[in-house]
Design a protein around this motif. Sequence first.
Motif, short mmCIF file in Angstrom:
data_model
loop_
_atom_site.label_atom_id
_atom_site.label_comp_id
_atom_site.label_asym_id
_atom_site.label_seq_id
_atom_site.Cartn_x
_atom_site.Cartn_y
_atom_site.Cartn_z
N ASN A 134 42.97 83.14 -35.08
CA ASN A 134 41.94 82.58 -35.98
C ASN A 134 41.65 81.12 -35.68
O ASN A 134 41.31 80.35 -36.58
N VAL A 135 41.78 80.73 -34.42
CA VAL A 135 41.57 79.33 -34.06
C VAL A 135 40.13 78.92 -34.37
O VAL A 135 39.20 79.71 -34.21
N LEU A 136 39.98 77.73 -34.87
CA LEU A 136 38.68 77.18 -35.23
C LEU A 136 37.81 77.05 -33.99
O LEU A 136 38.22 76.48 -32.99
N ARG A 137 36.57 77.59 -34.08
CA ARG A 137 35.65 77.48 -32.96
C ARG A 137 34.21 77.54 -33.47
O ARG A 137 33.90 78.26 -34.41
N LEU A 138 33.37 76.75 -32.86
CA LEU A 138 31.95 76.76 -33.22
C LEU A 138 31.27 77.93 -32.53
O LEU A 138 31.58 78.25 -31.39
N VAL B 160 12.73 58.55 -50.05
CA VAL B 160 13.34 59.66 -49.33
C VAL B 160 12.33 60.79 -49.23
O VAL B 160 11.76 61.22 -50.23
N GLY B 161 12.11 61.27 -48.03
CA GLY B 161 11.15 62.33 -47.81
C GLY B 161 11.78 63.70 -47.64
O GLY B 161 11.20 64.71 -48.01
N ASN B 162 12.98 63.74 -47.07
CA ASN B 162 13.58 65.02 -46.75
C ASN B 162 15.10 64.92 -46.87
O ASN B 162 15.69 63.93 -46.44
N THR B 163 15.70 65.94 -47.45
CA THR B 163 17.17 66.01 -47.52
C THR B 163 17.58 67.40 -47.07
O THR B 163 16.97 68.39 -47.46
N LEU B 164 18.61 67.46 -46.24
CA LEU B 164 19.04 68.76 -45.78
C LEU B 164 20.47 68.75 -45.27
O LEU B 164 21.04 67.70 -44.99
N VAL B 165 21.02 69.96 -45.18
CA VAL B 165 22.33 70.18 -44.59
C VAL B 165 22.12 70.82 -43.23
O VAL B 165 21.31 71.73 -43.08
N SER B 166 22.83 70.32 -42.25
CA SER B 166 22.82 70.93 -40.93
C SER B 166 24.15 71.67 -40.80
O SER B 166 25.21 71.06 -40.65
N LEU B 167 24.08 73.00 -40.94
CA LEU B 167 25.28 73.83 -40.95
C LEU B 167 25.59 74.31 -39.54
O LEU B 167 24.79 75.03 -38.92
N LEU B 168 26.73 73.89 -39.02
CA LEU B 168 27.21 74.32 -37.71
C LEU B 168 28.10 75.53 -37.96
O LEU B 168 29.20 75.40 -38.51
N HIS B 169 27.61 76.70 -37.59
CA HIS B 169 28.35 77.92 -37.85
C HIS B 169 29.65 77.93 -37.04
O HIS B 169 29.67 77.55 -35.87
N ARG B 170 30.71 78.37 -37.70
CA ARG B 170 32.01 78.42 -37.05
C ARG B 170 32.74 79.68 -37.48
O ARG B 170 32.41 80.31 -38.47
N LYS B 171 33.77 79.99 -36.72
CA LYS B 171 34.70 81.06 -37.06
C LYS B 171 36.09 80.48 -37.01
O LYS B 171 36.35 79.51 -36.31
N GLY B 172 36.98 81.09 -37.76
CA GLY B 172 38.37 80.68 -37.74
C GLY B 172 38.62 79.42 -38.54
O GLY B 172 37.69 78.74 -38.97
N ASN B 173 39.90 79.11 -38.75
CA ASN B 173 40.26 77.90 -39.47
C ASN B 173 41.58 77.29 -39.00
O ASN B 173 41.99 76.26 -39.49
#
Length: 141
Positions: free
Chosen positions: A94-98, A73-86
């Motif tokens: 507060n509807v969920l939206r990216l 394994v060479g690389n490990t990461l999280v790809s965080l998709l920013h969102r608002k609401g839930n």
Amino acid sequence: YEREVVLVRNAGTAKEYVIMGYIDQCFRTDDQKLTVLDFKTGGAKKVADYSGPDYNQTRLYSHALSVTEGEEVGNTLVSLLHRKGNSTIPGDKNVLRLEGTIEEIPTPYDPEETEEWLKSFDSVVEQISDHITFYNKYFVD
């Protein structure tokens, strides 16, 4: 998910248990090493959680690939998709939206560090097993 991983701990003993997970994305780079990627959604406050020392999901995936499958394994990461609401209710304020922002958060994998963390995890699993055995003996059987 793209790939299932299984890590057997204390194999062949009475303390054997399995950690299983699903890698969101795993691919080879030009040097033939694997990159392990986990997708998450959340707000800016989540960056600290995923980049901190207590986030072990991608490290466990990498350890399983390394120990069980002999992968490098060479690389490990999280790809965080920013969102608002839930909320999932249409029209809710507060509807969920990216938001459209994607942040790559490195979660470096160190085999020795991960193994040390897993040793403490082994202890917790053993304690849970002891409690379940006690419960079953006195309250179920």
